[in-house]
Design a protein around this motif. Structure first.
Motif, PDB file in Angstrom:
ATOM      1  N   PHE A 166      -0.075   3.755  -2.859  1.00 21.76           N
ATOM      2  CA  PHE A 166      -0.865   4.941  -2.507  1.00 21.76           C
ATOM      3  C   PHE A 166       0.006   6.134  -2.099  1.00 21.76           C
ATOM      4  N   ASP A 167       1.008   5.897  -1.259  1.00 25.68           N
ATOM      5  CA  ASP A 167       1.821   7.004  -0.759  1.00 25.68           C
ATOM      6  C   ASP A 167       2.782   7.545  -1.803  1.00 25.68           C
ATOM      7  N   TRP A 182       0.212   6.912  -6.286  1.00 27.74           N
ATOM      8  CA  TRP A 182      -1.067   7.622  -6.321  1.00 27.74           C
ATOM      9  C   TRP A 182      -0.892   9.100  -5.949  1.00 27.74           C
ATOM     10  N   ALA A 216      -6.394   1.779  -8.237  1.00 27.36           N
ATOM     11  CA  ALA A 216      -5.260   1.242  -7.478  1.00 27.36           C
ATOM     12  C   ALA A 216      -5.650  -0.075  -6.827  1.00 27.36           C
ATOM     13  N   LYS A 272      -8.888   8.669  -3.458  1.00 24.81           N
ATOM     14  CA  LYS A 272      -7.865   7.843  -2.817  1.00 24.81           C
ATOM     15  C   LYS A 272      -7.644   6.510  -3.522  1.00 24.81           C
ATOM     16  N   GLU A 273      -8.638   6.008  -4.236  1.00 22.75           N
ATOM     17  CA  GLU A 273      -8.493   4.706  -4.882  1.00 22.75           C
ATOM     18  C   GLU A 273      -8.729   4.727  -6.392  1.00 22.75           C
ATOM     19  N   GLN A 296       0.827  -1.202   0.000  1.00 22.47           N
ATOM     20  CA  GLN A 296       0.000   0.000   0.000  1.00 22.47           C
ATOM     21  C   GLN A 296       0.860   1.249   0.000  1.00 22.47           C
TER      22      GLN A 296
END
Length: 467
Positions: free
Chosen positions: A85-86, A89, A126, A110-111, A81
């Motif tokens: 994401f960090d 994304w 994601a 966020k996704e 993740q």
């Protein structure tokens, strides 16, 4: 999109010009080559050292594909993740902000990233690569698969991708450090190379990689080390025969997703205490499988070190209020470390109510032990860590990951360069700190902290070993 049909038709095959004109940034030479490859080839695979700007390339390609294709689907994946994401994304959000026009029409969540008004038909999504179906179910004339840190993605994740790439508009972009000498990503640069457009980017030749970083790795670990090969030169590791813990299993551990429990099974604290001026005192924690290096500092103030351990102890219990078992605190008891042990015991005697869950265990490195295979305590602890990192059990069967390490340059290097030999009585012995320093290597302080966190300790409360 607000772009004219003529502009979309032009940018369809020109991602570099799209990024320059619409996002307002100029890719470097290698980034531009990768982007043009994605436009022209079904499958592009990039191996590189750290810091060459691959996350930016991936983000630009996602935005370009959304803006120039009708109803595209862009599944993006990475081993963890954090990486997905960090980093990736967040990178997409950053470059969308560069263009107010794009930011108005391409919605970031966020996704999912999608075209305004088309969240279910025109999007990038994601998906962490922890399940075999992470990349399944994406059907469209224009599909783009982004696989970041691809060396850490299991082969079964790739299987549905190959079937989807049969359509003319489908694309695959894989990027990553070449950490593993097997698997889908490795084979894209070796036996299956003819099917891919491949790139190898050496960090020494990239303007984005600091000369200080390259110099540090060379000075500390040498250009012949696997650490240098993977993290700077972008080459697959050699797996030196006399290295005790091979780099690939360390890197695989780092790229493993951690799913924390509400109430951990085990909480541990470890502290490797500095002995000399250049050495570091390292305090770390281990929550079930996950290791975190909490504090690093130079100096030998045993009182301050003991205080830091107690503060971390309180912090961990506050973080996990449902945890009622003991917290094992293993401390290097050699040299000045003995002062830390004495101070902790004194603090526990003076405050048994507050520190009642603390089990203080002194550990001596390099102590001769009675063991069938290992010569001393350091070698035994290294064998424990190696066993936890190994993806297979003693019978060769695949097993769950038992140790997840942080992505710490010093830790990775220290664990992966320590060599071993056989003694006269045929026992395995890893090289001592003294010999490592004679080879020009720094003290393995971070690695020793991990050894302390993993050495089996018999729990006073449970009558069992805690790992």
């Amino acid at each position: 999109m607000s772009m004219t049909v003529e502009a979309i038709n032009y940018y369809y095959d020109h991602p570099v010009e799209f990024v320059e004109d619409i996002i307002g940034v100029t890719p470097d030479t290698e980034q531009a080559k990768i982007m043009r490859s994605v436009a022209a080839n079904p499958m592009t695979s990039v191996r590189s050292g750290h810091g060459i700007g691959k996350s930016a390339v991936e983000a630009w390609i996602v935005i370009w594909f959304i803006a120039t294709r009708p109803y595209p689907k862009i599944p993006c994946t990475a081993p963890t993740q954090h990486q997905l994401f960090d980093i990736l994304w967040a990178e997409i959000a950053k470059w969308l902000r560069h263009s107010p026009a794009l930011q108005r029409e391409i919605i970031w969540t966020k996704e999912k990233v999608y075209l305004l008004g088309h969240p279910e038909e025109w999007f990038a999504v994601a998906r962490t690569a922890t399940k075999p179906d992470a990349l399944q179910g994406f059907h469209a004339d224009d599909v783009l698969y982004i696989i970041d840190e691809a060396s850490g993605v299991k082969d079964e994740i790739f299987e549905p991708v190959l079937g989807s790439l049969s359509t003319e508009g489908a694309r695959l972009l894989m990027c990553g450090n070449p950490t593993q000498k097997s698997g889908f990503f490795y084979e894209s640069h070796t036996k299956n190379r003819a099917s891919y457009s491949t790139f190898h980017i050496d960090g020494r030749k990239s303007k984005r990689v600091s000369k200080e970083f390259v110099k540090k790795i060379i000075e500390m670990y040498g250009e012949d080390s696997d650490v240098f090969r993977v993290r700077v030169a972008g080459e697959f590791p050699l797996n030196e025969n006399d290295v005790f813990i091979p780099l690939p299993i360390i890197e695989k551990s780092i790229m493993t997703e951690f799913s924390p429990r509400k109430i951990p099974h085990i909480i541990r604290i470890g502290c490797d205490v500095a002995r000399f001026g250049d050495d570091k005192t390292i305090i770390g924690s281990k929550i079930d499988e996950k290791v975190t290096l909490e504090k690093k500092r130079h100096g030998q103030d045993t009182m301050k070190t003991a205080d830091d351990i107690v503060i971390l102890y309180y912090d961990l219990l506050n973080r996990y209020p449902g945890y009622k078992d003991e917290v094992i605190v293993t401390v290097d008891d050699g040299g000045v470390g003995g002062g830390v042990v004495d101070r902790l015991r004194q603090m526990k005697r003076n405050s048994p109510g507050n520190l009642g869950q603390m089990n203080i265990v002194p550990i001596v490195f390099g102590k001769k032990i009675k063991h069938k295979h290992y010569d001393d305590s350091t070698t035994y602890m290294m064998s424990v860590v190696k066993g936890l990192l190994s993806p297979h059990d003693d019978e060769g069967n695949e097993k769950p990951v038992e140790l997840i390490l942080p992505d710490d340059e010093d830790l990775v290097a220290q664990l992966s360069v320590r060599k071993y030999c056989l003694t006269e009585n045929s026992k395995i012995k890893v090289e001592s700190k003294k010999i490592m320093k004679e080879r020009g290597l720094p003290s393995p302080d971070e690695a020793d902290c991990v050894l302390l966190l993993c050495v089996p300790i018999k729990s006073k409360k449970k009558g069992m070993k805690a790992k």
